[in-house]
Design a protein around this motif. Structure first.
Motif, mmCIF file in Angstrom:
data_model
loop_
_atom_site.group_PDB
_atom_site.id
_atom_site.type_symbol
_atom_site.label_atom_id
_atom_site.label_comp_id
_atom_site.label_asym_id
_atom_site.label_seq_id
_atom_site.Cartn_x
_atom_site.Cartn_y
_atom_site.Cartn_z
ATOM 1 N N MET A 222 13.036 3.456 11.639
ATOM 2 C CA MET A 222 12.213 2.620 10.755
ATOM 3 C C MET A 222 12.558 2.873 9.288
ATOM 4 S SD MET A 222 9.962 0.886 12.549
ATOM 5 C CE MET A 222 8.849 0.905 13.935
ATOM 6 N N LEU A 223 12.428 1.818 8.492
ATOM 7 C CA LEU A 223 12.597 1.891 7.044
ATOM 8 C C LEU A 223 11.299 1.467 6.384
ATOM 9 C CD1 LEU A 223 16.029 0.102 6.515
ATOM 10 C CD2 LEU A 223 15.568 2.533 6.300
ATOM 11 N N THR A 224 10.979 2.071 5.253
ATOM 12 C CA THR A 224 9.839 1.624 4.470
ATOM 13 C C THR A 224 10.335 0.570 3.502
ATOM 14 O OG1 THR A 224 8.837 3.809 4.633
ATOM 15 C CG2 THR A 224 7.996 2.349 2.921
ATOM 16 N N THR A 225 9.765 -0.616 3.601
ATOM 17 C CA THR A 225 10.160 -1.711 2.710
ATOM 18 C C THR A 225 8.932 -2.231 1.981
ATOM 19 O OG1 THR A 225 9.884 -3.337 4.475
ATOM 20 C CG2 THR A 225 12.087 -2.443 4.164
ATOM 21 N N VAL A 226 9.156 -2.852 0.836
ATOM 22 C CA VAL A 226 8.072 -3.441 0.066
ATOM 23 C C VAL A 226 8.090 -4.943 0.317
ATOM 24 C CG1 VAL A 226 7.126 -3.832 -2.241
ATOM 25 C CG2 VAL A 226 8.212 -1.645 -1.686
ATOM 26 N N ARG A 227 6.962 -5.471 0.765
ATOM 27 C CA ARG A 227 6.836 -6.906 1.015
ATOM 28 C C ARG A 227 5.932 -7.520 -0.049
ATOM 29 N NH1 ARG A 227 8.620 -8.458 6.338
ATOM 30 N NH2 ARG A 227 10.519 -7.231 6.458
ATOM 31 N N GLN A 228 6.320 -8.672 -0.529
ATOM 32 C CA GLN A 228 5.570 -9.368 -1.562
ATOM 33 C C GLN A 228 4.794 -10.523 -0.949
ATOM 34 O OE1 GLN A 228 5.625 -8.996 -5.186
ATOM 35 N NE2 GLN A 228 3.924 -10.417 -4.999
ATOM 36 N N TRP A 229 3.477 -10.505 -1.139
ATOM 37 C CA TRP A 229 2.646 -11.642 -0.792
ATOM 38 C C TRP A 229 2.240 -12.310 -2.092
ATOM 39 C CZ3 TRP A 229 2.929 -7.474 2.395
ATOM 40 C CH2 TRP A 229 3.052 -7.727 3.757
ATOM 41 N N SER A 230 1.570 -13.417 -2.016
ATOM 42 C CA SER A 230 1.192 -14.132 -3.235
ATOM 43 C C SER A 230 0.236 -13.320 -4.103
ATOM 44 C CB SER A 230 0.559 -15.476 -2.884
ATOM 45 O OG SER A 230 -0.608 -15.274 -2.106
ATOM 46 N N ASP A 231 -0.563 -12.462 -3.504
ATOM 47 C CA ASP A 231 -1.555 -11.715 -4.274
ATOM 48 C C ASP A 231 -1.301 -10.214 -4.368
ATOM 49 O OD1 ASP A 231 -2.011 -11.373 -1.574
ATOM 50 O OD2 ASP A 231 -4.189 -11.220 -1.777
ATOM 51 N N ARG A 232 -0.306 -9.691 -3.660
ATOM 52 C CA ARG A 232 -0.101 -8.243 -3.678
ATOM 53 C C ARG A 232 1.276 -7.874 -3.126
ATOM 54 N NH1 ARG A 232 -2.498 -9.654 0.887
ATOM 55 N NH2 ARG A 232 -2.160 -8.509 2.812
ATOM 56 N N LYS A 233 1.623 -6.601 -3.367
ATOM 57 C CA LYS A 233 2.800 -5.999 -2.756
ATOM 58 C C LYS A 233 2.310 -4.914 -1.823
ATOM 59 C CE LYS A 233 6.106 -6.564 -6.496
ATOM 60 N NZ LYS A 233 6.996 -5.872 -7.438
#
Length: 153
Positions: A32-43
């Motif tokens: 597993m990798l830790t990734t940052v996902r962007q939503w319209s209101d938050r990361k």
């Protein structure tokens, strides 16, 4: 003797299948990798599989069918009409690489498409094909594992 097999899951079911296999007391590994996902209101930081739809299962050949009790499991990866087996050293190398050990390489006179043999640390002796070259970094696709790694100067 226990061997590592490559198990395919349905899309986006890796974590659920992994937890169910652990409940069956099976030895499993899903890098597993830790990734940052962007939503319209938050990361948000989330764990995502390094190799989508793949879980490595360590078991005896006679125990391989137990995994099909778990919903979301599709099939094993086969090579030459036999279940593909991954060496324990390759699983260990993958784990060490994901733990952040630094791999160094000298980038000189390499071009895309060249074969390259890693001569140090975690992936020592592994052969890959150069897919990208910059001043101090190369990206290599490892033939045996089918993954891309970056080596820095």
């Amino acid at each position: 003797m226990n061997k590592w097999y490559v198990l395919y899951t349905k899309p986006n079911r890796e974590k659920k299948v992994l937890s169910q296999l652990v409940k069956l007391n099976m030895s499993v590994y899903c890098p597993m990798l830790t990734t940052v996902r962007q939503w319209s209101d938050r990361k948000k930081k989330i764990l995502t599989p390094l190799i989508p739809r793949v879980i490595f299962v360590k078991c005896l050949e006679t125990e391989r069918d137990q995994v099909f009790q778990v919903p979301g499991v599709q099939h094993y990866l086969f090579w030459l009409k036999k279940p593909a087996v991954v060496r324990g050293s390759e699983i260990k190398a993958l784990q060490e690489w994901l733990n952040g050990e630094i791999i160094e390489a000298k980038v000189h006179d390499l071009k895309v498409g060249d074969n390259y043999v890693i001569k140090n640390q975690v992936f020592n002796g592994k052969e890959g094909v150069v897919s990208e070259v910059s001043k101090n970094r190369i990206q290599i696709v490892l033939k045996e594992l089918g993954i891309k790694i970056s080596l820095t100067k």
